[in-house]
Design a protein around this motif. Structure first.
Motif: not given
Length: 451
Positions: A153-158, A160-161, A163-169
């Motif tokens: 998922d992405i950050d709501r205001y940037s 951008q991808l 990082p927290d959601d990336v690491e859990r995947r």
């Protein structure tokens, strides 16, 4: 009556009932409290910006035309005809501007990404994590190598991808991360570099929108293992279609050259699997014609973007794109904002955009669907090679974990996008038109109910 510049976000003072004209605020003038200047253009009022063209794009000047003519007359139209042709020369000049030893030019940004994926040895059985909020070319590069694109998922205001959601995947099969520098501004590279190092992953920068953007003293694309750019017509360094790859790893770049040259090395040996992705000499000519003045335009875009952000941040309900700590310069291929409908009495974004367009400022929602909601997901779920490579259990889990709710919110309700390659080359008055129109909509937000 021409609308006046507005540099304050809220009107101060009182106006007698039925007054028409302007209110003076500290020596500046704003729209009147009533009358046509205060009525939204979509409801019959006077537009903030009427019949004023924006700076054109793509960029063409005498130098660009000279390079095209010279190439036409030379008869050298394919890069393999000359080691000193336009493509080879562009590669040297662009590498120098990006602060890297070498560059490999290809036919598109998608080709740059696919070439990099192949050169890094990523393929069947491997997983690559990237963003759902990007051009389809990002996942096409992964799918073309028959690897599995895992979407975070992405950050709501940037935008951008995350990082927290990336690491859990991350799984045992994850081999790389492709953060996308959306709109031409840096993703959260500090975090992604940490994650890549911690989990021993390749970091491929999708910098297709991010020419000359700078993060902690380095150009985007030069920070991860490899960086990829697009030179499609709308991009800030463009030639119709085209792409380029940069890296500080000479061996990797040599492999990139071999992959994009249908698997044939510079020594003329066919060594690996590879498509034919060579850039042609006409594209190289156009790029060479643009490069001498490209940084001048980059500086102007940053100046205008910074000015816009300094003013728009004070307009309630509209937030300029969040930039991460370490961002020094952006490409500003796009200028984007987050729209909060609650500040506008629950008025949906579509009405806001229609009203803004009537004022002469064309802004769009940009991406209407995250890639996690596109048909390719079902396509690969049913492909025999993906069933064989990843197995039924992994594919079932993959589909179940596909949700990206923040991306959905951005796509459905919150993104405001101004295409910026041309418009951000305008004057401060052009920027003031954008600010004035958005201010007018906020100050008269109750009228949006009638749109």
């Amino acid at each position: 009556m021409k609308p006046k510049n507005v540099t304050r976000r809220s009107f101060v003072g009182t106006v007698s009932a039925g007054a028409v004209g302007t209110i003076t605020l500290g020596g500046m003038q704003a729209f009147g409290a009533s009358g046509t200047s205060n009525k939204l253009a979509i409801l019959g009022g006077e537009a903030v910006r009427a019949n004023k063209p924006w700076p054109g794009w793509p960029y063409v000047d005498k130098k660009v035309l000279e390079e095209i003519e010279k190439t036409t007359q030379s008869g050298i139209w394919c890069r393999i005809q000359s080691a000193t042709g336009t493509v080879a020369t562009f590669e040297k000049e662009y590498a120098k501007m990006m602060g890297v030893p070498r560059c490999i030019a290809v036919g598109s940004g998608t080709q740059a990404l696919h070439t990099s994926v192949e050169a890094l040895g990523l393929g069947p059985g491997d997983e690559v994590i990237t963003s759902p909020y990007t051009d389809p070319g990002t996942i096409s590069a992964i799918l073309s190598a028959r690897a599995l694109p895992v979407l975070g998922d992405i950050d709501r205001y940037s935008f951008q991808l995350d990082p927290d959601d990336v690491e859990r995947r991350i799984t045992k099969n994850t081999k790389a991360i492709i953060p996308v520098h959306m709109m031409g501004q840096p993703a959260d590279l500090d975090r992604f570099l940490q994650i890549a190092k911690k989990h021993n992953l390749f970091l491929i920068e999708d910098a297709c929108q991010a020419h000359f953007a700078k993060f902690r003293g380095k150009m985007l694309g030069s920070i991860g293992d490899v960086g990829c750019f697009s030179h499609q017509t709308s991009k800030v360094v463009s030639c119709g279609e085209g792409g380029s790859i940069i890296s500080n790893n000479e061996e990797l770049l040599e492999q990139c050259y071999t992959v994009q040259n249908h698997g044939t090395s510079k020594q003329g040996r066919t060594e690996t699997i590879g498509p034919k992705y060579r850039m042609n000499e006409f594209e190289g000519a156009i790029l060479l014609g643009q490069l001498p003045t490209a940084l001048e335009r980059h500086v102007l875009r940053n100046k205008n973007a910074n000015y816009l952000s300094s003013k728009i941040k004070d307009i309630p309900g509209v937030t300029p794109q969040k930039l991460y700590d370490g961002t020094e310069e952006g490409s500003f291929y796009l200028y984007t904002m987050n729209y909060n409908k609650e500040v506008y009495n629950g008025i949906p974004r579509e009405k806001y955009l229609k009203a803004l367009s009537a004022e002469g400022i064309n802004v769009s929602p940009y991406i209407t669907n995250g890639l996690h909601k596109e048909p390719w997901v079902e396509n690969i779920m049913n492909r025999k090679e993906y069933k064989y490579m990843y197995g039924a259990d992994r594919l079932k889990q993959y589909k179940e974990e596909m949700a990206c709710p923040v991306c959905d919110l951005i796509c459905d309700e919150e993104m405001l996008m101004l295409w910026a390659s041309g418009p951000l080359l305008g004057t401060q008055q052009d920027m003031d038109d954008i600010i004035n129109a958005m201010t007018k909509l906020y100050e008269n937000r109750d009228q949006l109910k009638s749109v």
